[in-house]
Design a protein around this motif. Structure first.
Motif, PDB file in Angstrom:
ATOM      1  N   SER A   1     167.619 -53.843  60.831  1.00  0.00           N
ATOM      2  CA  SER A   1     168.904 -54.532  60.783  1.00  0.00           C
ATOM      3  C   SER A   1     169.189 -55.080  59.397  1.00  0.00           C
ATOM      4  N   ASN A   2     168.174 -55.615  58.738  1.00  0.00           N
ATOM      5  CA  ASN A   2     168.394 -56.235  57.431  1.00  0.00           C
ATOM      6  C   ASN A   2     167.099 -56.195  56.620  1.00  0.00           C
TER       7      ASN A   2
ATOM      8  N   GLY B   1     171.869 -63.688  54.733  1.00  0.00           N
ATOM      9  CA  GLY B   1     170.819 -62.777  55.208  1.00  0.00           C
ATOM     10  C   GLY B   1     170.665 -62.705  56.708  1.00  0.00           C
ATOM     11  N   THR B   2     171.756 -62.902  57.430  1.00  0.00           N
ATOM     12  CA  THR B   2     171.687 -62.854  58.888  1.00  0.00           C
ATOM     13  C   THR B   2     171.163 -61.501  59.365  1.00  0.00           C
ATOM     14  N   ILE B   3     170.250 -61.534  60.329  1.00  0.00           N
ATOM     15  CA  ILE B   3     169.785 -60.288  60.940  1.00  0.00           C
ATOM     16  C   ILE B   3     170.705 -60.059  62.127  1.00  0.00           C
ATOM     17  N   ALA B   4     171.777 -59.317  61.856  1.00  0.00           N
ATOM     18  CA  ALA B   4     172.946 -59.310  62.727  1.00  0.00           C
ATOM     19  C   ALA B   4     172.665 -58.758  64.122  1.00  0.00           C
ATOM     20  N   ASP B   5     171.758 -57.798  64.230  1.00  0.00           N
ATOM     21  CA  ASP B   5     171.534 -57.151  65.527  1.00  0.00           C
ATOM     22  C   ASP B   5     170.599 -57.934  66.436  1.00  0.00           C
ATOM     23  N   LEU B   6     169.954 -58.966  65.881  1.00  0.00           N
ATOM     24  CA  LEU B   6     169.043 -59.767  66.692  1.00  0.00           C
ATOM     25  C   LEU B   6     169.796 -60.971  67.260  1.00  0.00           C
TER      26      LEU B   6
ATOM     27  N   SER C   1     166.310 -59.233  54.218  1.00  0.00           N
ATOM     28  CA  SER C   1     165.911 -60.446  54.931  1.00  0.00           C
ATOM     29  C   SER C   1     164.511 -60.287  55.504  1.00  0.00           C
TER      30      SER C   1
ATOM     31  N   ARG D   1     178.442 -52.195  65.142  1.00  0.00           N
ATOM     32  CA  ARG D   1     178.123 -53.357  64.305  1.00  0.00           C
ATOM     33  C   ARG D   1     179.337 -54.248  64.183  1.00  0.00           C
TER      34      ARG D   1
ATOM     35  N   ARG E   1     162.733 -54.161  64.448  1.00  0.00           N
ATOM     36  CA  ARG E   1     164.182 -54.333  64.579  1.00  0.00           C
ATOM     37  C   ARG E   1     164.739 -55.135  63.416  1.00  0.00           C
TER      38      ARG E   1
ATOM     39  N   GLU F   1     180.240 -58.021  62.843  1.00  0.00           N
ATOM     40  CA  GLU F   1     179.629 -59.104  62.089  1.00  0.00           C
ATOM     41  C   GLU F   1     180.699 -59.980  61.491  1.00  0.00           C
TER      42      GLU F   1
END
Lengths: 236, 296
Positions: free
Chosen positions: B175-176, A87-92, B179, B292, B171, B294
């Motif tokens: 983004s998720n 569940g990584t909040i990738a953009d942060l 989560s 993006r 944000r 990742e």
């Protein structure tokens, strides 16, 4: 009374229930592991507890009925989840991920202290505090996922497959780390794991879930000694 | 030289409008990952509401405040009633809903206020002598006001995202979303807030543009096309990029239309879009959008 008490849980996606009739409990300060094959309904159970998917049955957290509660309400009650896939909040950035983890809290001082605490626990995260979280390695993302969930100061931590995609060495470190969190903070943990050996190594009790149904609770030592389970999940 | 300055200023004036509307598009995109094709029409409708207020004797500045409030309400209602029920993965359905909303707002405004262009008052007086001379060219007070407000709104939005807890939650939710929910963030509310912010930006823009374009139901048509181009060029998740791209497109359009004779005023929209296409072939996420990356 148990911290988490689930009776006759049914849950799934859309028409078909994947989980039908799961009973389980987690007590304060306890590590409980949920074992089972792929597709048995482990992740579905976890997602149902956190309110991410439709479910029915009796779900109580610390005596409060959470069977109809939304995910954000459940977090506020003190139940945090490290989802499968981290569940990584990738953009942060890494640090922003931790701040986001403290969303339900208002004590600025305490939040700052906890961020320091988790950076001390995982120095690799501290080194990368300003980096985008999506760029971290798998192991670092898993450390971040646990720290982020812990930032809400939960009373029960749900961990869905923390070893997924990690090397054996990293997996061992991860379990050692979870065990420390359990011992040092008396944190109750409900763990879903394919790596049964390591999971049973840190657990007090365990359940075996088979095609959406869960058996009786057994001690970790008992499960580890069971020949059928050894053959199916421990691989020796 | 004078002509160049005039064309630059002309381009910047338009660019400010493109950037303004692009900013609104970005606000929606950052909250729910959708392109709101009715963004311009919502701004137009707000301008008509401001017009109705001025007709009732409300001073222009307060009429604009009313338009912004109307925008906030409209944005919230649209998100709650038309967008949210469709769910998170209904991208095309929601695109169609925004087209429907476009037509509905357009028709409703036509029914209430008629098809004739209406005059809308400026905030500052706009007589023949009310301008600032810049190297022989004229910048009207209203145009200056629009530019200053754009800078202010952009700064406010960037500060919100970067420095506040609410901005961090927004944000995170973008983004998720899952989560975010697991961390206690009320993702639905955050999404509604994005639509409300966007509509408020439109509610500010509409009444400020109306004196120049005259108040009509089609006043925002071309602006929306340019704004969508600007948001795409700048990167849909970058407020600053969208505004800058709006200015770039405005200036390029004005210069190319002015200096390349076969383009003229007829083809300048096409030229702007071709430029956009070329940029996107090189940088698909736009000039300032975040690609993006990742590791899993």
């Amino acid at each position: 009374m148990s911290l988490l008490q689930i009776e006759d849980l049914h849950a799934g996606y859309g028409a078909a229930d994947i989980v039908h009739g799961v009973d389980l409990t987690v007590d304060e300060g306890e590590v409980v592991v949920l074992l089972g094959a792929n597709g048995a309904g482990k992740t579905t159970t976890m997602r149902a507890i956190s309110g991410l998917i439709a479910r029915h049955g009796s779900l109580r957290f610390d005596g409060t009925d959470i069977s109809r509660a939304a995910p954000d309400e459940i977090v506020r009650l003190g139940l945090a989840q490290v989802p499968q896939g981290r569940g990584t909040i990738a953009d942060l950035t890494v640090e922003e991920n931790l701040r986001a983890g403290a969303h339900v809290r208002r004590d600025k001082q305490g939040i700052a202290e906890d961020i320091t605490r988790w950076f001390d626990t995982y120095p690799r995260l501290a080194e990368r505090r300003k980096q985008q979280a999506g760029l971290l390695s798998g192991g670092e993302q898993q450390m971040l996922a646990i720290s982020r969930a812990m930032m809400s100061r939960p009373r029960l931590l749900l961990c869905d497959e923390p070893s997924l995609g990690l090397s054996p060495k990293l997996t061992q470190e991860m379990f050692a780390s979870l065990s420390r969190i359990n011992h040092e903070m008396r944190m109750a943990i409900l763990l879903v794991e394919q790596n049964a050996t390591l999971a049973l190594g840190i657990a007090d009790r365990g359940y075996l879930i088979e095609v959406g149904h869960v058996g009786a609770s057994r001690s970790a030592a008992d499960l580890a000694g069971d020949d059928a389970i050894r053959a199916a999940y421990l691989g020796y | 030289m004078d002509l160049l300055v005039a064309r630059l200023i002309d381009g910047l004036n338009n660019g400010v409008i493109y950037g303004f509307l692009a900013l609104a598009l970005v606000c929606v995109y950052r909250s729910t990952k959708h392109l709101n094709l009715a963004q311009g029409e919502m701004a137009m409708f707000c301008a008509f509401i401001a017009y109705a207020a001025t007709q009732a004797g409300v001073p222009v500045v307060f009429a604009i405040v009313i338009a912004i409030a109307a925008g906030v309400i409209m944005g919230g209602v649209v998100e709650r009633v038309l967008v949210r029920p469709l769910g998170h993965d209904a991208d095309y359905s929601i695109l169609l809903v925004t087209i429907g909303l476009f037509l509905a707002l357009n028709a409703t405004a036509g029914i209430i206020w008629g098809g004739e262009p209406l005059a809308f008052p400026t905030v500052f007086s706009s007589g023949a002598e009310d301008y600032i001379g810049v190297l022989g060219s004229r910048v009207r007070y209203q145009q200056l006001l629009l530019a200053v407000l754009l800078a202010a709104v952009l700064a406010a939005i960037l500060a919100l995202f970067k420095y506040t807890k609410l901005g961090l939650a927004m944000r995170t939710a973008t983004s998720n979303p899952e989560s975010a929910a697991l961390l206690g963030i009320r993702v639905n509310r955050i999404n509604a807030l994005g639509w409300m912010m966007a509509a408020a930006v439109g509610g500010l823009l509409g009444p400020l543009v109306a004196p120049g374009t005259t108040l009509t139901t089609y006043m925002m048509f071309t602006f929306l096309i340019y704004a969508a181009a600007a948001a795409t060029l700048g990167g849909f998740d970058s407020p600053g990029g969208a505004v800058l791209a709006g200015l770039i497109i405005g200036v390029l359009e004005s210069l190319i239309g002015g200096y390349v004779s076969f383009v003229g005023s007829d083809l300048k929209l096409a030229v702007a879009l071709v430029l956009l296409l070329i940029v996107l072939m090189v940088r698909p996420s736009g000039l300032f959008g975040s690609r993006r990356v990742e590791r899993v």
